[in-house]
Motif scaffolding. Structure first.
Motif, PDB file in Angstrom:
ATOM      1  N   GLU A 186       0.829  -1.203   0.000  1.00 11.56           N
ATOM      2  CA  GLU A 186       0.000   0.000   0.000  1.00 11.56           C
ATOM      3  C   GLU A 186       0.864   1.255   0.000  1.00 11.56           C
ATOM      4  O   GLU A 186       0.606   2.202  -0.739  1.00 11.56           O
ATOM      5  CB  GLU A 186      -0.932   0.013   1.211  1.00 11.56           C
ATOM      6  N   CYS A 187       1.899   1.276   0.840  1.00  8.75           N
ATOM      7  CA  CYS A 187       2.813   2.424   0.881  1.00  8.75           C
ATOM      8  C   CYS A 187       3.490   2.612  -0.474  1.00  8.75           C
ATOM      9  O   CYS A 187       3.606   3.736  -0.973  1.00  8.75           O
ATOM     10  CB  CYS A 187       3.890   2.232   1.955  1.00  8.75           C
ATOM     11  N   LYS A 188       3.940   1.507  -1.067  1.00  7.61           N
ATOM     12  CA  LYS A 188       4.643   1.579  -2.347  1.00  7.61           C
ATOM     13  C   LYS A 188       3.741   2.150  -3.433  1.00  7.61           C
ATOM     14  O   LYS A 188       4.162   3.013  -4.208  1.00  7.61           O
ATOM     15  CB  LYS A 188       5.140   0.188  -2.743  1.00  7.61           C
ATOM     16  N   GLU A 189       2.492   1.708  -3.472  1.00 10.69           N
ATOM     17  CA  GLU A 189       1.550   2.187  -4.488  1.00 10.69           C
ATOM     18  C   GLU A 189       1.296   3.688  -4.315  1.00 10.69           C
ATOM     19  O   GLU A 189       1.295   4.447  -5.289  1.00 10.69           O
ATOM     20  CB  GLU A 189       0.228   1.421  -4.372  1.00 10.69           C
ATOM     21  N   ILE A 190       1.115   4.129  -3.077  1.00 13.80           N
ATOM     22  CA  ILE A 190       0.885   5.551  -2.809  1.00 13.80           C
ATOM     23  C   ILE A 190       2.127   6.355  -3.156  1.00 13.80           C
ATOM     24  O   ILE A 190       2.047   7.397  -3.811  1.00 13.80           O
ATOM     25  CB  ILE A 190       0.486   5.762  -1.328  1.00 13.80           C
ATOM     26  N   TYR A 191       3.304   5.871  -2.741  1.00  7.61           N
ATOM     27  CA  TYR A 191       4.560   6.572  -2.993  1.00  7.61           C
ATOM     28  C   TYR A 191       4.811   6.749  -4.488  1.00  7.61           C
ATOM     29  O   TYR A 191       5.208   7.820  -4.938  1.00  7.61           O
ATOM     30  CB  TYR A 191       5.717   5.806  -2.349  1.00  7.61           C
ATOM     31  N   GLU A 192       4.559   5.689  -5.256  1.00  8.01           N
ATOM     32  CA  GLU A 192       4.782   5.753  -6.702  1.00  8.01           C
ATOM     33  C   GLU A 192       3.802   6.692  -7.390  1.00  8.01           C
ATOM     34  O   GLU A 192       4.069   7.179  -8.480  1.00  8.01           O
ATOM     35  CB  GLU A 192       4.719   4.350  -7.302  1.00  8.01           C
ATOM     36  N   GLY A 193       2.665   6.972  -6.766  1.00  4.69           N
ATOM     37  CA  GLY A 193       1.681   7.883  -7.336  1.00  4.69           C
ATOM     38  C   GLY A 193       1.916   9.330  -6.969  1.00  4.69           C
ATOM     39  O   GLY A 193       1.259  10.226  -7.498  1.00  4.69           O
ATOM     40  N   LEU A 194       2.871   9.592  -6.073  1.00  5.24           N
ATOM     41  CA  LEU A 194       3.174  10.963  -5.662  1.00  5.24           C
ATOM     42  C   LEU A 194       4.000  11.670  -6.731  1.00  5.24           C
ATOM     43  O   LEU A 194       4.801  11.029  -7.418  1.00  5.24           O
ATOM     44  CB  LEU A 194       3.956  10.967  -4.346  1.00  5.24           C
ATOM     45  N   PRO A 195       3.837  12.982  -6.853  1.00  2.46           N
ATOM     46  CA  PRO A 195       4.668  13.721  -7.813  1.00  2.46           C
ATOM     47  C   PRO A 195       6.117  13.713  -7.356  1.00  2.46           C
ATOM     48  O   PRO A 195       6.410  13.696  -6.163  1.00  2.46           O
ATOM     49  CB  PRO A 195       4.094  15.140  -7.789  1.00  2.46           C
ATOM     50  N   SER A 196       7.031  13.719  -8.301  1.00  2.00           N
ATOM     51  CA  SER A 196       8.456  13.689  -7.996  1.00  2.00           C
ATOM     52  C   SER A 196       8.869  14.982  -7.313  1.00  2.00           C
ATOM     53  O   SER A 196       8.547  16.067  -7.772  1.00  2.00           O
ATOM     54  CB  SER A 196       9.260  13.500  -9.286  1.00  2.00           C
ATOM     55  N   GLY A 197       9.638  14.835  -6.204  1.00  2.00           N
ATOM     56  CA  GLY A 197      10.093  16.012  -5.479  1.00  2.00           C
ATOM     57  C   GLY A 197      11.510  16.383  -5.807  1.00  2.00           C
ATOM     58  O   GLY A 197      12.047  17.349  -5.283  1.00  2.00           O
ATOM     59  N   GLY A 198      12.176  15.588  -6.636  1.00  2.00           N
ATOM     60  CA  GLY A 198      13.535  15.888  -7.035  1.00  2.00           C
ATOM     61  C   GLY A 198      14.587  15.435  -6.046  1.00  2.00           C
ATOM     62  O   GLY A 198      15.749  15.723  -6.209  1.00  2.00           O
ATOM     63  N   GLU A 221      16.326  12.509  -5.245  1.00  2.00           N
ATOM     64  CA  GLU A 221      16.702  11.148  -5.611  1.00  2.00           C
ATOM     65  C   GLU A 221      17.351  10.453  -4.420  1.00  2.00           C
ATOM     66  O   GLU A 221      18.184  11.017  -3.731  1.00  2.00           O
ATOM     67  CB  GLU A 221      17.680  11.155  -6.791  1.00  2.00           C
ATOM     68  N   GLY A 222      16.936   9.217  -4.161  1.00  2.00           N
ATOM     69  CA  GLY A 222      17.525   8.424  -3.080  1.00  2.00           C
ATOM     70  C   GLY A 222      16.989   8.782  -1.711  1.00  2.00           C
ATOM     71  O   GLY A 222      17.404   8.216  -0.717  1.00  2.00           O
ATOM     72  N   ASP A 223      16.041   9.698  -1.609  1.00  2.00           N
ATOM     73  CA  ASP A 223      15.487  10.117  -0.327  1.00  2.00           C
ATOM     74  C   ASP A 223      14.106   9.491  -0.181  1.00  2.00           C
ATOM     75  O   ASP A 223      13.090  10.153  -0.234  1.00  2.00           O
ATOM     76  CB  ASP A 223      15.396  11.647  -0.299  1.00  2.00           C
ATOM     77  N   ASP A 224      14.073   8.147  -0.016  1.00  2.00           N
ATOM     78  CA  ASP A 224      12.801   7.452  -0.066  1.00  2.00           C
ATOM     79  C   ASP A 224      12.033   7.416   1.243  1.00  2.00           C
ATOM     80  O   ASP A 224      10.853   7.137   1.259  1.00  2.00           O
ATOM     81  CB  ASP A 224      12.959   6.039  -0.617  1.00  2.00           C
ATOM     82  N   GLY A 225      12.655   7.660   2.390  1.00  5.99           N
ATOM     83  CA  GLY A 225      11.945   7.694   3.650  1.00  5.99           C
ATOM     84  C   GLY A 225      11.314   6.374   4.027  1.00  5.99           C
ATOM     85  O   GLY A 225      10.217   6.319   4.545  1.00  5.99           O
ATOM     86  N   LYS A 226      12.018   5.282   3.794  1.00  6.22           N
ATOM     87  CA  LYS A 226      11.481   3.959   4.090  1.00  6.22           C
ATOM     88  C   LYS A 226      11.916   3.546   5.486  1.00  6.22           C
ATOM     89  O   LYS A 226      13.037   3.716   5.878  1.00  6.22           O
ATOM     90  CB  LYS A 226      11.993   2.957   3.059  1.00  6.22           C
ATOM     91  N   GLN A 227      11.006   2.957   6.258  1.00  7.76           N
ATOM     92  CA  GLN A 227      11.304   2.400   7.585  1.00  7.76           C
ATOM     93  C   GLN A 227      10.449   1.187   7.806  1.00  7.76           C
ATOM     94  O   GLN A 227       9.310   1.146   7.669  1.00  7.76           O
ATOM     95  CB  GLN A 227      11.068   3.418   8.680  1.00  7.76           C
TER      96      GLN A 227
END
Length: 86
Positions: free
Chosen positions: A66-78, A80-86
């Motif tokens: 669910e998190c991955k699907e939402i994250y991939e639908g967010l607009p790019s913030g520029g 890179e590599g700052d995914d905020g995964k925990q």
């Protein structure tokens, strides 16, 4: 006193992503809030809605679908590599 006999009921295992399933995944949340939560112990909310206090290595768990699907639908913030995964 009398004994009541209840009718038989079928039990079906829950296969949905209920609260228990969230514990098996690494979740996405704001990177700064994750760091603050790990220091202060204050619960945070993941993109999927799970509320928890990050305390484990997220690399040992698969990403919450669910998190991955939402994250991939967010607009790019520029960032890179700052995914905020925990």
């Amino acid at each position: 006193m009398s004994t009541k006999i209840l009718p038989e009921q079928e039990t079906t295992p829950r296969t949905s992503h209920g609260d228990g399933d969230h514990e098996r995944f690494a979740h996405y949340a704001d990177k700064h809030k994750i760091t603050e939560s790990m220091v202060t112990g204050t619960p945070i909310r993941a993109l999927c809605g799970k509320i928890w206090v990050p305390s484990r290595d997220p690399k040992k768990y698969p990403v919450c679908p669910e998190c991955k699907e939402i994250y991939e639908g967010l607009p790019s913030g520029g960032n890179e590599g700052d995914d905020g995964k925990q």
